[in-house]
Scaffold this motif. Structure first.
Motif, PDB file in Angstrom:
ATOM      1  N   ALA A  10       0.911  -1.270   0.430  1.00 47.75           N
ATOM      2  CA  ALA A  10       0.544  -0.279  -0.199  1.00 47.75           C
ATOM      3  C   ALA A  10       0.782   1.046  -0.058  1.00 47.75           C
ATOM      4  CB  ALA A  10      -0.764  -0.061   1.090  1.00 47.75           C
ATOM      5  N   ASP A  11       1.171   1.812  -1.677  1.00 51.72           N
ATOM      6  CA  ASP A  11       2.613   2.662  -1.311  1.00 51.72           C
ATOM      7  C   ASP A  11       1.963   3.866  -2.008  1.00 51.72           C
ATOM      8  OD1 ASP A  11       2.434   1.465  -3.666  1.00 51.72           O
ATOM      9  OD2 ASP A  11       4.922   1.383  -3.948  1.00 51.72           O
ATOM     10  N   GLY A  12       0.972   3.781  -2.660  1.00 52.32           N
ATOM     11  CA  GLY A  12      -0.025   4.576  -3.778  1.00 52.32           C
ATOM     12  C   GLY A  12       0.859   4.714  -5.481  1.00 52.32           C
ATOM     13  N   GLY A  13       1.502   3.760  -5.546  1.00 51.13           N
ATOM     14  CA  GLY A  13       2.560   3.511  -6.251  1.00 51.13           C
ATOM     15  C   GLY A  13       3.905   4.053  -6.131  1.00 51.13           C
ATOM     16  N   SER A  14       4.242   4.071  -5.241  1.00 51.22           N
ATOM     17  CA  SER A  14       5.726   4.016  -4.950  1.00 51.22           C
ATOM     18  C   SER A  14       6.684   2.969  -5.933  1.00 51.22           C
ATOM     19  CB  SER A  14       6.184   4.289  -3.990  1.00 51.22           C
ATOM     20  OG  SER A  14       5.365   5.563  -3.324  1.00 51.22           O
ATOM     21  N   THR A  15       6.023   1.988  -5.795  1.00 52.73           N
ATOM     22  CA  THR A  15       7.168   1.136  -5.894  1.00 52.73           C
ATOM     23  C   THR A  15       6.304   0.583  -7.352  1.00 52.73           C
ATOM     24  OG1 THR A  15       5.558  -0.718  -5.087  1.00 52.73           O
ATOM     25  CG2 THR A  15       7.660  -0.295  -3.651  1.00 52.73           C
ATOM     26  N   LEU A  16       5.803   1.222  -8.113  1.00 55.46           N
ATOM     27  CA  LEU A  16       6.276   0.942  -9.370  1.00 55.46           C
ATOM     28  C   LEU A  16       7.191   2.183 -10.444  1.00 55.46           C
ATOM     29  CD1 LEU A  16       1.700   0.274 -10.469  1.00 55.46           C
ATOM     30  CD2 LEU A  16       3.889  -0.665  -9.821  1.00 55.46           C
ATOM     31  N   VAL A  17       7.108   2.590  -9.046  1.00 56.22           N
ATOM     32  CA  VAL A  17       8.437   4.035 -10.407  1.00 56.22           C
ATOM     33  C   VAL A  17       9.469   3.896  -9.130  1.00 56.22           C
ATOM     34  CG1 VAL A  17       6.467   5.307 -11.224  1.00 56.22           C
ATOM     35  CG2 VAL A  17       7.564   5.449  -9.439  1.00 56.22           C
ATOM     36  N   MET A  18       9.065   3.924  -7.952  1.00 49.87           N
ATOM     37  CA  MET A  18      11.026   4.487  -7.381  1.00 49.87           C
ATOM     38  C   MET A  18      11.524   5.060  -7.695  1.00 49.87           C
ATOM     39  SD  MET A  18       9.860   2.560  -3.866  1.00 49.87           S
ATOM     40  CE  MET A  18      11.731   2.826  -4.187  1.00 49.87           C
ATOM     41  N   GLY A  19      10.545   6.411  -8.205  1.00 47.66           N
ATOM     42  CA  GLY A  19      11.499   7.834  -8.493  1.00 47.66           C
ATOM     43  C   GLY A  19      12.833   8.477  -7.137  1.00 47.66           C
ATOM     44  N   MET A  20      11.450   8.180  -5.569  1.00 46.86           N
ATOM     45  CA  MET A  20      12.067   9.074  -4.328  1.00 46.86           C
ATOM     46  C   MET A  20      13.868   8.612  -4.921  1.00 46.86           C
ATOM     47  SD  MET A  20      10.210   6.503  -1.690  1.00 46.86           S
ATOM     48  CE  MET A  20       8.325   6.975  -2.322  1.00 46.86           C
ATOM     49  N   GLN A  21      14.259   7.392  -5.035  1.00 48.59           N
ATOM     50  CA  GLN A  21      15.758   7.043  -4.598  1.00 48.59           C
ATOM     51  C   GLN A  21      16.238   8.252  -5.395  1.00 48.59           C
ATOM     52  OE1 GLN A  21      16.414   4.779  -2.732  1.00 48.59           O
ATOM     53  NE2 GLN A  21      14.663   3.474  -2.473  1.00 48.59           N
TER      54      GLN A  21
END
Length: 280
Positions: A258-269
């Motif tokens: 449950a991450d709002g889609g973060s792990t589909l893009v992971m641009g935060m890295q």
């Protein structure tokens, strides 16, 4: 009739954030709840929140304890059994990204920080599972572990040990699920992305720094495609779903992300936290 009427749940780390929200939802849905944490003031706040919502004191067991210690774990089990007579659901929610005392990150973090991180996020789950196991077998109960998207497969250079601990927790969830389902006990987990809790505050961020941190990631679609930071109840609702044998009976050993889609893009890295916090 409330769906958890007559059920008893232990929720570790329920003095704030996801644990507090889960405690409220379980109690409102009929469960007896054991709330626990190390901070007595915040834990009392959780109890007051439950009581103000109409929950009876008879349905709340408050235990100030350190879940990383054997004494704290034993106290949780003992007081829950003494007050409610059994254990139906164990929510292993307590966790923290522990900051190295020398304020270093990555491979420079001390081995002491590693041990403390593993003890808090992983070892305590193993021990609580072992100690609750006979009671959960008796009730044909449920275990819900709270993991994190830092478990991977993306690298976590800023919080290596925390990522290791949560990756280990995911494997433990899978393996313990197969071990315990033969006894009628289900084990599953939820992996939150960024959620607005006291988590980053515990890492040393001030309120202003936390707001800047969350605001930056929410405003960058490559970090959170949904464009919003998760709230504790978003994760708590998933915990209740996984604890509900009628709704999720055929889910065994799985992790819901449950991450709002973060792990589909992971641009935060691609962004440096220090630069985010130091920007005007």
């Amino acid at each position: 009739m409330p769906r958890f009427s007559g059920k008893t749940v232990i929720i570790t780390g329920s003095s704030n954030g996801i644990g507090r929200s889960a405690a409220l939802l379980f109690a409102q849905d009929g469960a007896n709840v054991t709330i626990t944490g190390r901070n007595s003031e915040r834990l009392v706040e959780t109890r007051q929140l439950l009581l103000k919502s109409g929950i009876s004191e008879n349905n709340v067991n408050l235990v100030v304890a350190d879940v990383t210690t054997s004494e704290g774990q034993d106290e949780l089990i003992k007081t829950t059994l003494n007050k409610f007579g059994g254990i139906d659901i164990l929510v292993n929610n307590a966790g923290a990204a522990i900051t190295d005392p020398n304020r270093v990150t990555g491979t420079d973090q001390s081995i002491e920080t590693y041990h403390k991180t593993m003890q808090t996020n992983f070892q305590s789950v193993i021990q609580m599972t072992q100690k609750a196991k006979p009671h959960l077998i008796a009730s044909k109960g449920e275990i819900v572990n709270v993991s994190s998207i830092v478990a991977g497969p993306q690298a976590q250079p800023m919080s290596i040990y925390y990522g290791i601990a949560k990756a280990a927790l995911n494997q433990y969830t899978r393996s313990s699920a197969i071990d315990l389902i033969q006894h009628g006990v289900r084990v599953n987990s939820v992996s939150p992305g960024l959620v607005s809790t006291g988590f980053v505050g515990a890492m040393g961020m001030t309120s202003d720094m936390s707001n800047k941190f969350y605001g930056f990631h929410a405003s960058h679609k490559e970090c959170i495609p949904a464009g919003v930071i998760g709230q504790p109840e978003d994760i708590a609702n998933i915990i209740l779903f996984l604890a509900d044998r009628k709704l999720s009976s055929y889910i065994v050993g799985r992790t819901i992300v449950a991450d709002g889609g973060s792990t589909l893009v992971m641009g935060m890295q691609a962004h440096n936290i220090a630069s985010i916090l130091s920007s005007p």
